[in-house]
Design a protein around this motif. Structure first.
Motif, PDB file in Angstrom:
ATOM      1  N   ALA A  41       0.838  -1.200   0.000  1.00  0.00           N
ATOM      2  CA  ALA A  41       0.000   0.000   0.000  1.00  0.00           C
ATOM      3  C   ALA A  41       0.872   1.248   0.000  1.00  0.00           C
ATOM      4  N   GLY A  42       2.006   1.190   0.712  1.00  0.00           N
ATOM      5  CA  GLY A  42       2.933   2.315   0.702  1.00  0.00           C
ATOM      6  C   GLY A  42       3.491   2.581  -0.683  1.00  0.00           C
ATOM      7  N   GLU A  43       3.757   1.509  -1.447  1.00  0.00           N
ATOM      8  CA  GLU A  43       4.260   1.682  -2.805  1.00  0.00           C
ATOM      9  C   GLU A  43       3.190   2.289  -3.713  1.00  0.00           C
ATOM     10  N   ILE A  44       1.947   1.843  -3.552  1.00  0.00           N
ATOM     11  CA  ILE A  44       0.849   2.414  -4.338  1.00  0.00           C
ATOM     12  C   ILE A  44       0.668   3.887  -3.979  1.00  0.00           C
ATOM     13  N   ALA A  45       0.777   4.216  -2.680  1.00  0.00           N
ATOM     14  CA  ALA A  45       0.619   5.597  -2.237  1.00  0.00           C
ATOM     15  C   ALA A  45       1.708   6.499  -2.804  1.00  0.00           C
ATOM     16  N   ALA A  46       2.863   5.934  -3.096  1.00  0.00           N
ATOM     17  CA  ALA A  46       3.986   6.732  -3.604  1.00  0.00           C
ATOM     18  C   ALA A  46       3.890   7.014  -5.095  1.00  0.00           C
ATOM     19  N   LEU A  47       2.916   6.426  -5.784  1.00  0.00           N
ATOM     20  CA  LEU A  47       2.771   6.669  -7.216  1.00  0.00           C
ATOM     21  C   LEU A  47       2.564   8.154  -7.486  1.00  0.00           C
ATOM     22  N   ALA A  48       2.998   8.588  -8.665  1.00  0.00           N
ATOM     23  CA  ALA A  48       2.833   9.986  -9.091  1.00  0.00           C
ATOM     24  C   ALA A  48       3.375  10.937  -8.031  1.00  0.00           C
ATOM     25  N   GLU A  49       4.594  10.628  -7.571  1.00  0.00           N
ATOM     26  CA  GLU A  49       5.282  11.478  -6.598  1.00  0.00           C
ATOM     27  C   GLU A  49       4.440  11.708  -5.344  1.00  0.00           C
ATOM     28  N   GLY A  50       3.790  10.641  -4.906  1.00  0.00           N
ATOM     29  CA  GLY A  50       3.027  10.711  -3.669  1.00  0.00           C
ATOM     30  C   GLY A  50       1.555  11.011  -3.833  1.00  0.00           C
ATOM     31  N   GLU A  51       1.112  11.367  -5.056  1.00  0.00           N
ATOM     32  CA  GLU A  51      -0.299  11.644  -5.269  1.00  0.00           C
ATOM     33  C   GLU A  51      -1.144  10.375  -5.164  1.00  0.00           C
ATOM     34  N   GLY A  52      -0.508   9.208  -5.333  1.00  0.00           N
ATOM     35  CA  GLY A  52      -1.251   7.957  -5.231  1.00  0.00           C
ATOM     36  C   GLY A  52      -1.894   7.758  -3.879  1.00  0.00           C
ATOM     37  N   ALA A  53      -1.340   8.395  -2.848  1.00  0.00           N
ATOM     38  CA  ALA A  53      -1.911   8.270  -1.506  1.00  0.00           C
ATOM     39  C   ALA A  53      -3.304   8.867  -1.440  1.00  0.00           C
ATOM     40  N   VAL A  54      -3.573   9.896  -2.241  1.00  0.00           N
ATOM     41  CA  VAL A  54      -4.879  10.543  -2.210  1.00  0.00           C
ATOM     42  C   VAL A  54      -5.952   9.580  -2.707  1.00  0.00           C
ATOM     43  N   GLU A  55      -5.734   8.983  -3.885  1.00  0.00           N
ATOM     44  CA  GLU A  55      -6.729   8.044  -4.422  1.00  0.00           C
ATOM     45  C   GLU A  55      -6.883   6.814  -3.534  1.00  0.00           C
ATOM     46  N   LEU A  56      -5.777   6.312  -3.020  1.00  0.00           N
ATOM     47  CA  LEU A  56      -5.859   5.152  -2.134  1.00  0.00           C
ATOM     48  C   LEU A  56      -6.660   5.503  -0.884  1.00  0.00           C
ATOM     49  N   GLY A  57      -6.426   6.690  -0.337  1.00  0.00           N
ATOM     50  CA  GLY A  57      -7.176   7.118   0.840  1.00  0.00           C
ATOM     51  C   GLY A  57      -8.660   7.258   0.563  1.00  0.00           C
TER      52      GLY A  57
END
Length: 440
Positions: A41-57
């Protein structure tokens, strides 16, 4: 909770959020457990320079805040991860695992900078989205259920998977439900008919998904290659090839560039269609009564002298023969059983095309293409286009007229612009065809 509109295609090349996490868990070399799930999940959150955390959240909280039964979430998750990770086995259960994920993700109030333009993607009403995604779930329910059962990874009761997935859509989030559906269709190699594929692509476009999120890995039941079909959203055939040679294209050889163009199927086209359409135009020009000099002028003007066949001593018909042979190579690769047959030429709209040629003549009267090096007079270029429309094929003539206008960039009135769009609709062109050429 409400999902903010995003233009995902700006941020991602493929999947994101919980559906991407499910895909990673289904293929990881590690034995997935709660610790591994949090790490991925941390790797997915790091996508797009950390923007992936927003969609995952957002995905996580859409499930947490919903009235969904834990069993529905578990059923969908087991199928999405091909049985490799069961959140119910976590010490705190399904919702406890989701809460653990949420602890490491930004709150919904975290807004991206307004000047990034991420909030201007096309939108679709949530209820409309839920209904449309539920329809696609039901369309695939039988085949998906059988493939899941046959896989041996997980065997939910008959119908339970489709019902649970629809519950995620109805009670949780339509965007997430669609991504879960797409992931399962790919993971279990479920055949998807062309009509359903087109609907899935339309939903993906409405949501701003990157194209590969929908089509990469999807088992589409493509119809046979048919050069009479108009599935592409933009330009095609010989007119599209001229674009590949416009400007600074010298990073590869002319032969390689034709190969790339012949393989550049639109995501809505049966693989091999780009080559079949280009081959059709090429053969029509080859078999026509047009002088080679006219074909040469047509090519040089439509490419803005991007590839000067006259300066390297290549006869226009020899160039067409090479293009045709490279198209045939591509067709053998894409569809070995395909036997090319050109559709009938389009003669009905010929007068309408010739009318537009005459109407645009004043716009090109004082224009020179490549004005600083062996210029081509605008009237000579337009005359070559007129010859194609009158004596070869009205469809090809119209597309070459559009390409010529793209090169010279004249000012069109709103009324003229409307007539080009109307004729494009008569030819069955995609929505973006005329727009992408004339909207300079």
């Amino acid at each position: 909770m409400a999902r903010r509109p995003e233009r995902y295609s700006i941020l991602y090349e493929g999947d994101f959020g919980l559906s991407a996490l499910a895909g990673e868990l289904s293929t990881t070399d590690h034995s997935p457990d709660e610790t591994v799930s949090l790490h991925l999940a941390g790797e997915i959150a790091a996508l797009a320079e950390g923007e992936g955390a927003v969609e995952l959240g957002v995905d996580v909280r859409c499930l947490l805040d919903s009235p969904l039964a834990d069993d529905d979430v578990r059923t969908v998750w087991l199928a999405a991860t091909q049985g490799r990770f069961d959140p119910a086995q976590c010490e705190s259960g399904v919702r406890g695992w989701l809460r653990r994920l949420a602890e490491h993700l930004p709150e919904p109030e975290s807004e991206r900078a307004a000047d990034q333009g991420w909030s201007v993607r096309p939108t679709i009403d949530e209820e409309e989205l839920r209904t449309a995604v539920a329809t696609e779930i039901r369309t695939s329910a039988g085949a998906l259920g059988r493939r899941v059962a046959d896989s041996g990874h997980v065997a939910p009761p008959s119908g339970a998977l489709a019902e649970s997935l629809e519950a995620v859509v109805r009670q949780g989030d339509g965007d997430l439900g669609l991504r879960f559906l797409l992931g399962m269709l790919k993971a279990y190699d479920v055949p998807v008919g062309k009509d359903q594929y087109d609907r899935l692509m339309a939903l993906g476009t409405a949501l701003g998904f990157p194209g590969p999120l929908v089509y990469d890995g999807l088992n589409v039941l493509w119809p046979p290659i048919d050069p009479a079909r108009r599935d592409a959203s933009g330009d095609f055939g010989f007119s599209a090839l001229t674009w590949w040679f416009e400007g600074a294209w010298q990073e590869d050889t002319a032969r390689e560039r034709v190969r790339r163009a012949a393989a550049a199927d639109d995501s809505a086209q049966t693989p091999g269609s780009a080559a079949a359409l280009l081959l059709t135009d090429t053969q029509r020009l080859l078999g026509s009564s047009l002088p080679s000099r006219t074909i040469e002028t047509l090519w040089l003007s439509a490419t803005a002298r991007g590839y000067n066949i006259d300066r390297i001593g290549t006869d226009a018909r020899d160039w067409l023969r090479l293009i045709g042979s490279l198209c045939e190579e591509r067709l053998k690769e894409a569809s070995p059983c395909y036997r090319h047959t050109a559709p009938p030429t389009r003669t009905g709209p010929r007068e309408a095309v010739l009318g537009l040629v005459r109407e645009t003549a004043p716009l090109l009267r004082d224009v020179s293409i490549s004005p600083h090096w062996e210029p081509i007079p605008g009237p000579a270029a337009l005359a070559a286009v007129e010859e194609v429309a009158a004596h070869v094929d009205a469809d090809l003539g119209f597309r070459m007229l559009l390409r010529l206008l793209r090169v010279v960039s004249p000012s069109l009135t709103e009324e003229q612009y409307g007539r080009f769009h109307e004729l494009g609709r008569r030819f069955g062109y995609g929505d973006a065809h005329v727009t992408e050429v004339l909207d300079l």
